[in-house]
Write a protein that holds these residues in place. Structure first.
Motif, mmCIF file in Angstrom:
data_model
loop_
_atom_site.group_PDB
_atom_site.id
_atom_site.type_symbol
_atom_site.label_atom_id
_atom_site.label_comp_id
_atom_site.label_asym_id
_atom_site.label_seq_id
_atom_site.Cartn_x
_atom_site.Cartn_y
_atom_site.Cartn_z
ATOM 1 N N LEU A 197 -27.697 -34.135 1.065
ATOM 2 C CA LEU A 197 -28.099 -32.757 1.263
ATOM 3 C C LEU A 197 -29.391 -32.420 0.507
ATOM 4 N N ASN A 198 -30.084 -31.936 1.539
ATOM 5 C CA ASN A 198 -31.566 -31.327 1.009
ATOM 6 C C ASN A 198 -31.468 -29.832 0.729
ATOM 7 N N LEU A 199 -31.616 -29.662 -0.622
ATOM 8 C CA LEU A 199 -31.358 -28.252 -1.301
ATOM 9 C C LEU A 199 -32.711 -27.587 -1.243
ATOM 10 N N MET A 200 -33.067 -26.473 -0.679
ATOM 11 C CA MET A 200 -34.475 -25.936 -0.666
ATOM 12 C C MET A 200 -34.361 -24.538 -0.989
ATOM 13 N N SER A 201 -35.109 -24.084 -1.625
ATOM 14 C CA SER A 201 -35.202 -22.621 -2.066
ATOM 15 C C SER A 201 -36.226 -22.311 -3.144
ATOM 16 N N SER A 202 -36.406 -21.097 -3.181
ATOM 17 C CA SER A 202 -37.472 -20.579 -4.308
ATOM 18 C C SER A 202 -37.122 -20.731 -5.559
ATOM 19 N N PRO A 203 -37.957 -20.907 -6.732
ATOM 20 C CA PRO A 203 -37.585 -21.103 -7.854
ATOM 21 C C PRO A 203 -36.681 -20.032 -8.578
ATOM 22 N N GLY A 204 -35.691 -20.331 -9.470
ATOM 23 C CA GLY A 204 -34.764 -19.640 -9.849
ATOM 24 C C GLY A 204 -33.906 -18.726 -8.697
ATOM 25 N N SER A 205 -33.495 -19.443 -7.693
ATOM 26 C CA SER A 205 -32.273 -19.054 -6.727
ATOM 27 C C SER A 205 -30.993 -19.322 -7.262
ATOM 28 N N GLY A 206 -31.011 -20.414 -8.012
ATOM 29 C CA GLY A 206 -29.636 -20.846 -8.654
ATOM 30 C C GLY A 206 -29.214 -22.003 -8.316
ATOM 31 N N LYS A 207 -29.939 -23.023 -7.655
ATOM 32 C CA LYS A 207 -29.694 -24.413 -7.263
ATOM 33 C C LYS A 207 -28.938 -25.132 -8.258
ATOM 34 N N THR A 208 -29.684 -25.399 -9.266
ATOM 35 C CA THR A 208 -29.111 -26.154 -10.479
ATOM 36 C C THR A 208 -27.536 -25.886 -10.937
ATOM 37 N N ARG A 229 -29.763 -29.747 5.762
ATOM 38 C CA ARG A 229 -30.303 -29.040 4.897
ATOM 39 C C ARG A 229 -29.530 -27.761 4.491
ATOM 40 N N VAL A 230 -29.689 -27.510 3.414
ATOM 41 C CA VAL A 230 -29.206 -26.393 2.825
ATOM 42 C C VAL A 230 -30.064 -25.454 2.176
ATOM 43 N N VAL A 231 -30.352 -24.211 2.679
ATOM 44 C CA VAL A 231 -31.296 -23.235 2.046
ATOM 45 C C VAL A 231 -30.590 -22.275 1.201
ATOM 46 N N ILE A 232 -31.189 -21.933 0.079
ATOM 47 C CA ILE A 232 -30.463 -21.254 -0.817
ATOM 48 C C ILE A 232 -31.279 -20.011 -1.082
ATOM 49 N N ILE A 233 -30.588 -18.895 -1.119
ATOM 50 C CA ILE A 233 -31.526 -17.638 -1.547
ATOM 51 C C ILE A 233 -30.612 -16.619 -2.313
ATOM 52 N N SER A 234 -31.071 -16.001 -3.525
ATOM 53 C CA SER A 234 -30.287 -15.235 -4.077
ATOM 54 C C SER A 234 -30.516 -13.876 -3.467
ATOM 55 N N VAL A 235 -29.691 -12.930 -3.790
ATOM 56 C CA VAL A 235 -29.621 -11.476 -3.480
ATOM 57 C C VAL A 235 -30.670 -10.707 -4.194
ATOM 58 N N THR A 236 -31.147 -11.230 -5.458
ATOM 59 C CA THR A 236 -32.351 -10.681 -5.867
ATOM 60 C C THR A 236 -33.593 -10.707 -5.125
ATOM 61 N N GLU A 237 -33.686 -11.797 -4.262
ATOM 62 C CA GLU A 237 -35.000 -11.993 -3.622
ATOM 63 C C GLU A 237 -35.315 -10.947 -2.440
ATOM 64 N N GLY A 238 -34.217 -10.310 -1.950
ATOM 65 C CA GLY A 238 -34.709 -9.221 -0.982
ATOM 66 C C GLY A 238 -34.220 -9.560 0.381
ATOM 67 N N ASP A 284 -28.883 -26.243 7.948
ATOM 68 C CA ASP A 284 -27.647 -26.060 8.572
ATOM 69 C C ASP A 284 -26.806 -25.075 7.931
ATOM 70 N N LEU A 285 -27.178 -24.905 6.784
ATOM 71 C CA LEU A 285 -26.371 -23.903 6.047
ATOM 72 C C LEU A 285 -27.420 -23.018 5.163
ATOM 73 N N CYS A 286 -26.892 -21.666 5.077
ATOM 74 C CA CYS A 286 -27.546 -20.874 4.174
ATOM 75 C C CYS A 286 -26.330 -20.365 2.847
ATOM 76 N N VAL A 287 -26.971 -20.672 1.781
ATOM 77 C CA VAL A 287 -25.895 -20.408 0.557
ATOM 78 C C VAL A 287 -26.753 -19.034 -0.185
ATOM 79 N N ILE A 288 -26.216 -18.086 0.015
ATOM 80 C CA ILE A 288 -26.392 -16.607 -0.539
ATOM 81 C C ILE A 288 -25.767 -16.696 -2.033
ATOM 82 N N THR A 289 -26.614 -16.755 -3.211
ATOM 83 C CA THR A 289 -26.449 -16.795 -4.253
ATOM 84 C C THR A 289 -26.377 -15.442 -5.495
ATOM 85 N N LYS A 290 -25.647 -15.317 -6.445
ATOM 86 C CA LYS A 290 -25.815 -14.391 -7.300
ATOM 87 C C LYS A 290 -25.159 -12.997 -6.764
#
Lengths: 232, 232
Positions: B41-52, B149-158, B173-179
């Motif tokens: 899985l290729n995990l893609m996001s801005s810094p600080g979205s909570g991937k780790t 591919r998994v794109v991750i976005i936190s709710v603080t990003e707008g 293929d998947l969007c994970v909405i975090t936080k």
């Protein structure tokens, strides 16, 4: 882990050409902006750190568009891959604004900014706020001819980001830490974040803001930057 | 505003070469990974979205390193410009991990992943979690040979980020909405964020997570991905 490979070497040579061309255009921008005593700020951050919100608030608190009624006059260049959403938001403040869509591009370059400056034709002594593409990595590599660089990070991004993505912090004059009103709900130590910013750049200034508190430290920094530009 | 210029054209030609070389290496990675029925899985996001943080939680809930005691076995490739902080965090879960530091580079490429796979030598049927460099723009351009591919976005990003930075969302293929635990403190409409993700990519699946709730929808998606890989 990362080693130089033939691909990386090839890319390095081309990047040097791209940078050389960019730097020449950046020098032209800087010469024009300095001549007009304009304070041009290159605002760099991840997507969602609150750059546009900070701009909206700053223009409504300190300035107006071209009306001459506020403390300062602001004009704005908005960089995004797609959409004119941010330009629409800024336009509502009354400030002149140009949207630059970079398509697949991950940063503004000096040529894009030169064309936007042509379109805006900013007058003497104004603030030119350049909101770069939301990306903590690539924009730091490209001189736009700006007066100063401002890196913006929200408290939701975590303490370690300055260490993991140091280029933007290392090259900035000011770090604005945003969304401090969320601190009570986060496991973040603001002192550690500040220390990490200063580890990467001991000379950087740091101010904190939130949409629910005053922005006095940020405003004071803008006033000093303006005084320096006018005194040139 | 953005127009093609000689610089952009020159860059385009070189990028085609770089992409061609990358795609050849990505095909090799994919062939190796498919042969071993590995879910990469290729995990893609801005810094600080909570991937780790999501990875730490997933490995501790569903897996273990190489011990064979959990539901799945995970191994991890960590991409960052600088530091081995994330690899240190992942190592504490017991999962084998390789840190790739990209220096000035803004994304992982297939060659970096190939060398990391060599070092990890992942065995049949495991999950290979590839945490890309924190950047919502550039990683989307480079095929790594991943299964999905998994794109991750936190709710603080707008809400507007999928529209402004569509490439990562369009190719995922998947969007994970975090936080999502921060929603009560934010001016964010989760339905608008979801709608914007689907505007860019009508076929994408969306799951929501937070460090303070269960991750059942995410776990269910991982189980389906694993079933598909094993059934190949």
């Amino acid at each position: 882990m990362y080693e130089e490979t033939p691909v990386a070497a090839q890319r390095l040579i081309v990047e040097r050409d791209v940078f050389g061309h960019n730097d020449a255009l950046a020098r032209k921008n800087r010469s024009f902006l300095t001549g007009r005593r304009i304070v041009a700020l290159n605002l760099m951050s991840s997507p969602g750190s609150g750059k546009t919100t900070l701009l909206e608030r700053t223009i409504s608190q300190l300035g107006c568009g071209d009306c001459g009624g506020g403390e300062f006059v602001f004009c704005v260049i908005e960089g995004d891959q797609q959409t004119a959403n941010d330009a629409v938001r800024i336009k509502q403040t009354g400030a002149p604004v140009v949207q630059v869509n970079t398509g697949d591009g991950c940063h503004l370059d000096a040529g894009m900014v030169a064309r936007a400056i042509d379109a805006l034709d900013p007058r003497e002594g104004v603030f030119l706020m350049i909101e770069n593409v939301g990306n903590l990595v690539c924009p730091a590599m490209f001189d736009l001819g700006e007066t100063a660089r401002v890196v913006i990070i929200s408290v939701t991004e975590g303490e370690d980001k300055p260490l993991k993505y140091p280029n933007a912090f290392a090259s900035a004059d000011l770090c604005v830490i945003t969304k401090t009103d969320l601190l009570p709900y986060l496991d973040l130590d603001l002192n550690v974040l500040r220390d990490n910013v200063r580890t990467v750049n001991p000379r950087i200034e740091i101010v904190e803001t939130s949409s629910k508190s005053d922005d006095e430290a940020w405003h004071a920094w803008l006033r000093r930057a303006h005084e320096r530009a006018v005194a040139r």
